[in-house]
Design a protein around this motif. Sequence first.
Motif, PDB file in Angstrom:
ATOM      1  N   HIS A  79       0.842  -1.193   0.000  1.00 51.68           N
ATOM      2  CA  HIS A  79       0.000   0.000   0.000  1.00 51.68           C
ATOM      3  C   HIS A  79       0.883   1.251   0.000  1.00 51.68           C
ATOM      4  O   HIS A  79       2.022   1.217   0.463  1.00 51.68           O
ATOM      5  CB  HIS A  79      -0.920   0.007   1.229  1.00 51.68           C
ATOM      6  CG  HIS A  79      -2.085  -0.920   1.116  1.00 51.68           C
ATOM      7  ND1 HIS A  79      -1.973  -2.248   0.743  1.00 51.68           N
ATOM      8  CD2 HIS A  79      -3.430  -0.709   1.335  1.00 51.68           C
ATOM      9  CE1 HIS A  79      -3.178  -2.817   0.746  1.00 51.68           C
ATOM     10  NE2 HIS A  79      -4.066  -1.904   1.097  1.00 51.68           N
ATOM     11  N   PRO A  80       0.353   2.379  -0.487  1.00 46.13           N
ATOM     12  CA  PRO A  80       1.136   3.626  -0.442  1.00 46.13           C
ATOM     13  C   PRO A  80       1.281   4.122   0.999  1.00 46.13           C
ATOM     14  O   PRO A  80       0.446   3.834   1.861  1.00 46.13           O
ATOM     15  CB  PRO A  80       0.312   4.590  -1.292  1.00 46.13           C
ATOM     16  CG  PRO A  80      -1.076   4.075  -1.217  1.00 46.13           C
ATOM     17  CD  PRO A  80      -0.968   2.575  -1.137  1.00 46.13           C
ATOM     18  N   LEU A  81       2.317   4.898   1.239  1.00 48.48           N
ATOM     19  CA  LEU A  81       2.551   5.422   2.583  1.00 48.48           C
ATOM     20  C   LEU A  81       1.392   6.280   3.077  1.00 48.48           C
ATOM     21  O   LEU A  81       1.121   6.352   4.281  1.00 48.48           O
ATOM     22  CB  LEU A  81       3.847   6.239   2.605  1.00 48.48           C
ATOM     23  CG  LEU A  81       5.138   5.461   2.335  1.00 48.48           C
ATOM     24  CD1 LEU A  81       6.322   6.420   2.303  1.00 48.48           C
ATOM     25  CD2 LEU A  81       5.352   4.382   3.390  1.00 48.48           C
ATOM     26  N   SER A  82       0.681   6.918   2.154  1.00 54.70           N
ATOM     27  CA  SER A  82      -0.444   7.767   2.547  1.00 54.70           C
ATOM     28  C   SER A  82      -1.596   6.959   3.146  1.00 54.70           C
ATOM     29  O   SER A  82      -2.503   7.521   3.753  1.00 54.70           O
ATOM     30  CB  SER A  82      -0.944   8.560   1.344  1.00 54.70           C
ATOM     31  OG  SER A  82      -1.196   7.700   0.248  1.00 54.70           O
ATOM     32  N   TYR A  83      -1.558   5.627   2.993  1.00 53.83           N
ATOM     33  CA  TYR A  83      -2.611   4.777   3.546  1.00 53.83           C
ATOM     34  C   TYR A  83      -2.441   4.577   5.048  1.00 53.83           C
ATOM     35  O   TYR A  83      -3.335   4.066   5.723  1.00 53.83           O
ATOM     36  CB  TYR A  83      -2.599   3.409   2.851  1.00 53.83           C
ATOM     37  CG  TYR A  83      -3.950   2.717   2.767  1.00 53.83           C
ATOM     38  CD1 TYR A  83      -4.693   2.787   1.591  1.00 53.83           C
ATOM     39  CD2 TYR A  83      -4.481   2.014   3.833  1.00 53.83           C
ATOM     40  CE1 TYR A  83      -5.939   2.163   1.497  1.00 53.83           C
ATOM     41  CE2 TYR A  83      -5.716   1.386   3.742  1.00 53.83           C
ATOM     42  CZ  TYR A  83      -6.437   1.466   2.571  1.00 53.83           C
ATOM     43  OH  TYR A  83      -7.665   0.866   2.481  1.00 53.83           O
ATOM     44  N   LEU A  84      -1.320   4.965   5.586  1.00 55.75           N
ATOM     45  CA  LEU A  84      -0.967   4.670   6.972  1.00 55.75           C
ATOM     46  C   LEU A  84      -2.054   5.094   7.952  1.00 55.75           C
ATOM     47  O   LEU A  84      -2.375   4.363   8.890  1.00 55.75           O
ATOM     48  CB  LEU A  84       0.346   5.385   7.332  1.00 55.75           C
ATOM     49  CG  LEU A  84       0.949   5.019   8.687  1.00 55.75           C
ATOM     50  CD1 LEU A  84       1.817   3.781   8.554  1.00 55.75           C
ATOM     51  CD2 LEU A  84       1.779   6.173   9.236  1.00 55.75           C
ATOM     52  N   THR A  85      -2.652   6.257   7.747  1.00 56.14           N
ATOM     53  CA  THR A  85      -3.652   6.776   8.692  1.00 56.14           C
ATOM     54  C   THR A  85      -5.055   6.817   8.093  1.00 56.14           C
ATOM     55  O   THR A  85      -5.937   7.506   8.619  1.00 56.14           O
ATOM     56  CB  THR A  85      -3.263   8.200   9.147  1.00 56.14           C
ATOM     57  OG1 THR A  85      -3.122   9.041   7.998  1.00 56.14           O
ATOM     58  CG2 THR A  85      -1.942   8.184   9.911  1.00 56.14           C
ATOM     59  N   PHE A  86      -5.269   6.077   7.001  1.00 52.51           N
ATOM     60  CA  PHE A  86      -6.587   6.102   6.354  1.00 52.51           C
ATOM     61  C   PHE A  86      -7.654   5.551   7.284  1.00 52.51           C
ATOM     62  O   PHE A  86      -7.473   4.561   7.985  1.00 52.51           O
ATOM     63  CB  PHE A  86      -6.560   5.278   5.068  1.00 52.51           C
ATOM     64  CG  PHE A  86      -7.932   5.074   4.467  1.00 52.51           C
ATOM     65  CD1 PHE A  86      -8.628   6.146   3.925  1.00 52.51           C
ATOM     66  CD2 PHE A  86      -8.529   3.824   4.470  1.00 52.51           C
ATOM     67  CE1 PHE A  86      -9.896   5.973   3.387  1.00 52.51           C
ATOM     68  CE2 PHE A  86      -9.789   3.637   3.925  1.00 52.51           C
ATOM     69  CZ  PHE A  86     -10.467   4.715   3.387  1.00 52.51           C
ATOM     70  N   GLU A  87      -8.808   6.245   7.262  1.00 53.43           N
ATOM     71  CA  GLU A  87      -9.982   5.812   8.019  1.00 53.43           C
ATOM     72  C   GLU A  87     -11.201   6.250   7.226  1.00 53.43           C
ATOM     73  O   GLU A  87     -11.307   7.413   6.820  1.00 53.43           O
ATOM     74  CB  GLU A  87      -9.966   6.456   9.405  1.00 53.43           C
ATOM     75  CG  GLU A  87     -11.027   5.921  10.350  1.00 53.43           C
ATOM     76  CD  GLU A  87     -10.790   6.397  11.786  1.00 53.43           C
ATOM     77  OE1 GLU A  87     -10.030   5.727  12.502  1.00 53.43           O
ATOM     78  OE2 GLU A  87     -11.320   7.456  12.159  1.00 53.43           O
ATOM     79  N   GLY A  88     -12.103   5.321   6.936  1.00 55.41           N
ATOM     80  CA  GLY A  88     -13.284   5.667   6.151  1.00 55.41           C
ATOM     81  C   GLY A  88     -14.005   4.408   5.678  1.00 55.41           C
ATOM     82  O   GLY A  88     -13.675   3.292   6.094  1.00 55.41           O
ATOM     83  N   THR A  89     -14.968   4.591   4.789  1.00 59.08           N
ATOM     84  CA  THR A  89     -15.792   3.473   4.306  1.00 59.08           C
ATOM     85  C   THR A  89     -15.604   3.294   2.806  1.00 59.08           C
ATOM     86  O   THR A  89     -15.781   4.248   2.029  1.00 59.08           O
ATOM     87  CB  THR A  89     -17.275   3.712   4.615  1.00 59.08           C
ATOM     88  OG1 THR A  89     -17.440   3.837   6.030  1.00 59.08           O
ATOM     89  CG2 THR A  89     -18.131   2.554   4.103  1.00 59.08           C
ATOM     90  N   ILE A  90     -15.224   2.074   2.408  1.00 58.81           N
ATOM     91  CA  ILE A  90     -15.066   1.717   0.998  1.00 58.81           C
ATOM     92  C   ILE A  90     -16.431   1.241   0.487  1.00 58.81           C
ATOM     93  O   ILE A  90     -17.033   0.341   1.082  1.00 58.81           O
ATOM     94  CB  ILE A  90     -13.999   0.618   0.837  1.00 58.81           C
ATOM     95  CG1 ILE A  90     -12.666   1.095   1.434  1.00 58.81           C
ATOM     96  CG2 ILE A  90     -13.837   0.239  -0.629  1.00 58.81           C
ATOM     97  CD1 ILE A  90     -11.623  -0.009   1.556  1.00 58.81           C
TER      98      ILE A  90
END
Length: 790
Positions: A79-90
């Motif tokens: 995964h990209p580094l920007s995914y580290l703190t992702f929070e949400g609904t797919i």
Amino acid sequence: MADLGAYLDKRDFGATPEPQADGTPSALGLRYSMQNHDATRLHWDLRLEWEGVLLSWAVTRGPSLDPADKRLAVRTEDHPLSYLTFEGTIPKGHYGAGTVMLWDLGWWQPLEPAARGLAKGHLKFRLHGRRMTGDWNLIRMARRDKRDNWLLVKIDDEAAGQRDPVARYRTSVASGRSFAAIRADKAACLPDHSGTRPGHRPVQLATLTDDLADHATHWHELKLDGYRAQVALGAGGPRVFTRAGHDWTDRFADLIPALRDIPCASALIDGEIVAGAGLQGFGTLQDAIAAGGPFGYVAFDLLQLDGRDLTDHPLTERRAALEGLLRPLPPMGAVALSPVIHGPADEALALICGNGGEGVIAKRTDAPYRGGRSRDWLKIKCRRQGTFRIVGWQASTSRGRPFASLALACDRDGGLAYMGKVGTGFDQDTMADLARRMEPLVRRDAPVKAPRREVAGMTWIDPDLTARIDYAETTAQGRLRHAVYLGLHDEGPPMRTPAPTVAISSGDRVIFDKPRLTKAGLAEYYRAAAPLMLPELAGRPLSLLRLPDGMAGERFFQKHPGKGFPAALKIQQIADKDGTPSSYAYVTDVEGILGAVQMGTVEFHIWGARRDRLDRPDRMVFDLDPDEGLGFAATRRAALELRDGLSGLGLRSWAMLSGGKGVHVIVPLRRTAGWDTVKLFSRGVAMLTAQAHPDRFTAEMSKAKRKGRIFVDWLRNERGATAIGPFSVRARPGAPVACPVSWDELGRIRKAGAFSTAQALERGWADTDPPPAQTLSAAVIAALDAALTA
């Protein structure tokens, strides 16, 4: 660099809120997160930063702290580094449809080379998370289908066997939201402490001493190499205060979620912020501050709990309350207790120093908590001695001085490792003897690998001579800090320095009336202060302020010593601007200082360069000189702002009370730039400061321009200019001392002449830790130019 192709191919970024950008690699440490993913099956996604991406595993039942549990972890796409703190609904119908909660966040540390572990299928690592801590194994299973199956297994350590984190933590580590709140996209509802949040209190400080404490009345704690901070908990969220009471919560934001987990209505905790994630040292902490983490907080005292003031309680009771408060937190987590060492003081110090520690703090167990410095807390620092090979010398430009410093190395892994240089501890006879011994050993090539910029101009020798070196510590770069030469290894124990022999005549002559200080008393002060002064004073041309008849008599500056000066005060010929040689005084030892006192000297003013490289200044001084009508609070504030401005240009500084009206802000320099460069740069800094606040600052010396303002005196930074030396007495009523102070301490000081001779000796350099020498590089100069242009 791993490939993000699989991640990008599986997602429609027009429909999913997941990030598409790669993100930025961490400047310090390797980041980690674990996301709880409520998809077709509930699972936990482990993310480890490595080579520009997040290595990812889906842990089907979540992590377990029981070493007997082996949890299936399926390797998924990077995964990209920007995914580290992702929070949400797919959204439904998309890959990974379901709600993602940020369940844990922190840093990770490979315990063995990570590339080798990944290749062989056994990765051993340590987590420094807010919920997950300790050591772990990821072990690849034999492949039977397309899935890349691993096992996540806890290693048996202090964190093993604790309460099940999967059952314990059911909300986001960042926002405090549940799955339902995330799906509804409700605003963050961060957990708050409900009580009234206490304010900052004056911190208790330790007195530096060589005397060991009685273990029957004291216990010992580690002297930490970090940043003193009080943490206030209560309504409105945690706040982090520096020693001086400044609110630095934003700088240590990485710690806030861990502090929120401390279970109480309100509290005021005293402790130290350190670099986290297995990193060490104050220099590393400075890097961590610039990078935004990682941080750890080591708590060692509790001043208030749930509205109850504990400062009048003995240390033993405060510690028991602190242990109870922190007991529910994860062991080895971001918030930890300072370990207490019971037993004889010499054993405690030997244990700490033998393991590379800084020293110990001895604390009286029955004493209350009191702000300020006292002997209830004692600070005993480690000094180390070792033997190192001499591998070269750097030439000196001073006549009669065969070298400026020696290059040192140690035996390591069948070869030599460069350990830096030593430039103090020599007298003329010692230098002559070393030069004679080194001459036949000269060689063309270097016997050790070393950074070229550190060893420019080095004359290399065969590593046949071994020196005994006293030093404070080894830096993160593998260099000896505050190294002092003791002698060659085959010479036996070092000789003790003989007592000074300078005779002080007219010792009963009164120099200061209130407090009464005679010439003999002044000499006694300087005899005691010499070890504090010489690191900055020795080897620099001096200007002396002489008061032969005391404060009531004549006073004059003397740049050029005349006849009758004692031999202990050494003389060097230096060419003036027109090329005419003139005599200048300098000292190398306590006898030189006392020789100047014998001639009526009260104040010692120092050049910004040392006599072996007079063309290369090694310090840049900004003297903040306030208009007569301004109080010290304005000067104090100005010094802190100037510090921050220099920091913005990439330069660290330290502070010294002038003992007069102002504060000196001092930047240690590598000897790479000449006087013209340093002078122009310091003038630019002064102009930038005056441009930013023209109502408060001026860069011009004119008294008319200074009305109601502070003159940022940059003129100390030209060849031949001087500034008052650290621990010099000032010829002012009360005999105040020019005294180094820490930046935190400066905020509590009420005048520039705050310390008497007795107080100066008691505190010494205290917690002032001047930063290492820095380079006025092209980038630093360009940053100043850009700021001035803007």
